[in-house]
Each structure stands twice: as structure tokens, then as C-alpha cells.
Design a protein around this motif. Structure first.
Motif, PDB file in Angstrom:
ATOM      1  N   PRO A  49     -44.908  67.186  10.464  1.00  0.00           N
ATOM      2  CA  PRO A  49     -44.376  66.123  11.318  1.00  0.00           C
ATOM      3  C   PRO A  49     -42.878  65.892  11.167  1.00  0.00           C
ATOM      4  O   PRO A  49     -42.310  66.090  10.094  1.00  0.00           O
ATOM      5  CB  PRO A  49     -45.152  64.892  10.859  1.00  0.00           C
ATOM      6  N   LYS A  50     -42.263  65.449  12.252  1.00  0.00           N
ATOM      7  CA  LYS A  50     -40.868  65.008  12.214  1.00  0.00           C
ATOM      8  C   LYS A  50     -40.777  63.659  11.515  1.00  0.00           C
ATOM      9  O   LYS A  50     -39.759  63.327  10.920  1.00  0.00           O
ATOM     10  CB  LYS A  50     -40.318  64.863  13.637  1.00  0.00           C
ATOM     11  N   LEU A  51     -41.852  62.869  11.647  1.00  0.00           N
ATOM     12  CA  LEU A  51     -41.926  61.557  11.018  1.00  0.00           C
ATOM     13  C   LEU A  51     -43.245  61.462  10.277  1.00  0.00           C
ATOM     14  O   LEU A  51     -44.305  61.720  10.848  1.00  0.00           O
ATOM     15  CB  LEU A  51     -41.850  60.447  12.084  1.00  0.00           C
ATOM     16  N   LEU A  52     -43.178  61.122   9.008  1.00  0.00           N
ATOM     17  CA  LEU A  52     -44.367  60.959   8.172  1.00  0.00           C
ATOM     18  C   LEU A  52     -44.506  59.485   7.832  1.00  0.00           C
ATOM     19  O   LEU A  52     -43.597  58.888   7.252  1.00  0.00           O
ATOM     20  CB  LEU A  52     -44.239  61.791   6.898  1.00  0.00           C
ATOM     21  N   ILE A  53     -45.639  58.893   8.206  1.00  0.00           N
ATOM     22  CA  ILE A  53     -45.898  57.478   7.958  1.00  0.00           C
ATOM     23  C   ILE A  53     -47.036  57.373   6.953  1.00  0.00           C
ATOM     24  O   ILE A  53     -48.147  57.831   7.221  1.00  0.00           O
ATOM     25  CB  ILE A  53     -46.258  56.747   9.264  1.00  0.00           C
ATOM     26  N   LEU A  54     -46.737  56.789   5.805  1.00  0.00           N
ATOM     27  CA  LEU A  54     -47.727  56.625   4.749  1.00  0.00           C
ATOM     28  C   LEU A  54     -47.831  55.147   4.414  1.00  0.00           C
ATOM     29  O   LEU A  54     -46.867  54.535   3.964  1.00  0.00           O
ATOM     30  CB  LEU A  54     -47.336  57.426   3.504  1.00  0.00           C
TER      31      LEU A  54
ATOM     32  N   ASP B 102     -46.034  62.043  21.548  1.00  0.00           N
ATOM     33  CA  ASP B 102     -45.208  62.042  20.334  1.00  0.00           C
ATOM     34  C   ASP B 102     -46.056  62.136  19.069  1.00  0.00           C
ATOM     35  O   ASP B 102     -45.550  62.498  18.007  1.00  0.00           O
ATOM     36  CB  ASP B 102     -44.332  60.785  20.269  1.00  0.00           C
ATOM     37  N   LEU B 103     -47.342  61.848  19.186  1.00  0.00           N
ATOM     38  CA  LEU B 103     -48.222  61.957  18.021  1.00  0.00           C
ATOM     39  C   LEU B 103     -48.282  63.389  17.494  1.00  0.00           C
ATOM     40  O   LEU B 103     -48.627  63.605  16.334  1.00  0.00           O
ATOM     41  CB  LEU B 103     -49.628  61.452  18.362  1.00  0.00           C
ATOM     42  N   ASN B 104     -47.926  64.365  18.329  1.00  0.00           N
ATOM     43  CA  ASN B 104     -47.856  65.758  17.865  1.00  0.00           C
ATOM     44  C   ASN B 104     -46.780  65.938  16.797  1.00  0.00           C
ATOM     45  O   ASN B 104     -46.829  66.904  16.038  1.00  0.00           O
ATOM     46  CB  ASN B 104     -47.582  66.700  19.042  1.00  0.00           C
ATOM     47  N   ASP B 105     -45.812  65.029  16.755  1.00  0.00           N
ATOM     48  CA  ASP B 105     -44.697  65.122  15.810  1.00  0.00           C
ATOM     49  C   ASP B 105     -44.719  64.026  14.754  1.00  0.00           C
ATOM     50  O   ASP B 105     -43.737  63.812  14.050  1.00  0.00           O
ATOM     51  CB  ASP B 105     -43.369  65.070  16.571  1.00  0.00           C
ATOM     52  N   ILE B 106     -45.828  63.301  14.676  1.00  0.00           N
ATOM     53  CA  ILE B 106     -45.963  62.220  13.707  1.00  0.00           C
ATOM     54  C   ILE B 106     -47.187  62.498  12.838  1.00  0.00           C
ATOM     55  O   ILE B 106     -48.252  62.818  13.349  1.00  0.00           O
ATOM     56  CB  ILE B 106     -46.115  60.848  14.410  1.00  0.00           C
ATOM     57  N   GLY B 107     -47.022  62.398  11.544  1.00  0.00           N
ATOM     58  CA  GLY B 107     -48.141  62.471  10.612  1.00  0.00           C
ATOM     59  C   GLY B 107     -48.330  61.090  10.024  1.00  0.00           C
ATOM     60  O   GLY B 107     -47.347  60.420   9.711  1.00  0.00           O
TER      61      GLY B 107
ATOM     62  N   GLY C 146     -41.896  61.310   0.144  1.00  0.00           N
ATOM     63  CA  GLY C 146     -41.392  59.992   0.476  1.00  0.00           C
ATOM     64  C   GLY C 146     -40.630  59.968   1.788  1.00  0.00           C
ATOM     65  O   GLY C 146     -40.199  58.917   2.212  1.00  0.00           O
ATOM     66  N   ARG C 147     -40.447  61.108   2.444  1.00  0.00           N
ATOM     67  CA  ARG C 147     -39.710  61.110   3.704  1.00  0.00           C
ATOM     68  C   ARG C 147     -40.523  60.425   4.782  1.00  0.00           C
ATOM     69  O   ARG C 147     -41.659  60.761   5.020  1.00  0.00           O
ATOM     70  CB  ARG C 147     -39.429  62.547   4.161  1.00  0.00           C
ATOM     71  N   GLY C 148     -39.923  59.482   5.436  1.00  0.00           N
ATOM     72  CA  GLY C 148     -40.596  58.777   6.507  1.00  0.00           C
ATOM     73  C   GLY C 148     -40.715  57.307   6.188  1.00  0.00           C
ATOM     74  O   GLY C 148     -39.846  56.738   5.542  1.00  0.00           O
ATOM     75  N   ILE C 149     -41.780  56.702   6.627  1.00  0.00           N
ATOM     76  CA  ILE C 149     -41.970  55.275   6.409  1.00  0.00           C
ATOM     77  C   ILE C 149     -43.144  55.081   5.464  1.00  0.00           C
ATOM     78  O   ILE C 149     -44.188  55.662   5.632  1.00  0.00           O
ATOM     79  CB  ILE C 149     -42.262  54.555   7.743  1.00  0.00           C
TER      80      ILE C 149
END
Length: 182
Positions: free
Chosen positions: A147-152, A72-77, A173-176
Motif C-alpha cells: 500500500p501507498k498508505l498503511l493504516i494500523l 483508492d482502497l487498492n492503494d491502502i492497507g 510504522g509508516r502510515g497512520i
């Protein structure tokens, strides 16, 4: 509701000390979700569990409708704490290393450099960058794989007021995102 991320009773214990205690998150797809709290509240630890850097002591993580798995890390930044950069390489070269690993085109490098406003850094090595420029490079790295999910994690750390506004204008700002409250 379409959830991109769901955690249930997430816990992390370090040698008997509870760092994260029963955190359950429900993050809708294409939404902005913020974690707020004082330093030491477990925000970064939670994000590290979501990205597989740390293994939960207890609890579950679901990503995109299934139990989280390493692929899933392929879809997470993610940018958690300080960006991991090669200080002896330029911004472009740092991104080139990652596009090679991810089998992405060089065109994507130019796109993310433009998004984070680092197109004019030329041959300057990342080790010579200001804290804010390093933060921008870390954000570019997180965006590289679309990414589908961006975590900053504290994404505005080191950015000047103009940089913070540019980050907002780019819709990053999309994501967490986590922010410490003083």
C-alpha cells in the motif's frame, strides 16, 4: 508538501452523538503519523471513515492528491480493531484468498509472512493462533498489496515486547497508527 492523505473538517455523528468533530489531518507521503487519545476519542471512527467503512457526516477526505474514492482502497492497507481472518484457514490460506482477489502472486504471501514472522505456522488454523499471532496475520493482510498508505489501529495490541520491537524493526510504522492513552 506532498500529502498522501488530507481530511478537512471531518465529522461523524451517530444518532445525535458527535463521535468525531472537525478533524483535519495532513499526512505527508512516506511519513509516520500517530493519533493519540483516550478510549472513545474517535480515533478508530476517523480511521474507518478514511478507509470507507463509515461515511462521514460532514467533511472531505483526499487521498494521493484527489477526492477519496472506493478504488483508492487498492492503494491502502488497513488493520482496524480486530483482524478479519478466516479462522478455519491457515495463515498462508488466509493470504492466498486475498492474493487471488487482488491478482497478486503467491511470492508476495511468503514475503509478508516473513515480515511478520509467521513463516513457521504450517498447517495450524488461524483460529488456534494467540491474539498476538492473529494481530501479526492482520498486519500481513494489510501489507499484502504494497500500500501507498498503511493504516494500523492499535497495531501492537496483543503483541509481546519482542513482537513490538520486531514491528518497529520492520519499519511498519509508516502510515497512520492510533494508540489509546491510559
Amino acid at each position: 508538501m506532498d500529502m498522501i492523505l488530507k481530511t478537512t473538517d471531518l465529522c461523524k455523528n451517530f444518532k445525535g452523538q458527535m463521535a468525531v468533530n472537525n478533524v483535519s489531518l495532513h499526512v505527508k507521503r512516506n511519513s509516520v503519523y500517530g493519533l493519540l487519545g483516550p478510549n472513545g476519542a474517535g480515533k478508530s471512527t476517523t480511521l474507518k471513515m478514511i478507509t470507507g467503512i463509515l461515511k462521514p457526516t460532514f467533511g472531505t477526505i483526499e487521498f494521493d492528491g484527489h477526492e477519496w474514492k472506493r478504488s483508492d482502497l487498492n492503494d491502502i492497507g488497513a488493520l482496524i480493531e480486530m483482524p478479519l481472518i478466516y479462522e478455519n484457514l491457515t495463515a498462508y490460506e488466509n493470504l492466498k484468498v486475498r492474493t487471488t482477489i487482488l491478482s497478486l502472486t503467491d511470492e508476495r504471501i511468503d514475503e509478508v509472512l516473513q515480515i511478520v514472522r509467521l513463516t513457521d505456522t504450517g498447517k495450524k488454523k488461524a483460529g488456534q493462533f494467540s491474539l498476538g499471532m492473529k494481530q501479526r496475520l492482520g498486519i500481513a493482510i494489510a501489507l499484502l498489496n504494497r500500500p501507498k498508505l498503511l493504516i494500523l489501529d492499535e497495531p501492537t495490541n496483543g503483541l509481546d515486547p519482542v513482537g513490538i520491537e520486531e514491528l518497529r524493526e520492520q519499519g511498519l510504522g509508516r502510515g497512520i497508527s492510533s494508540t489509546s492513552r491510559k
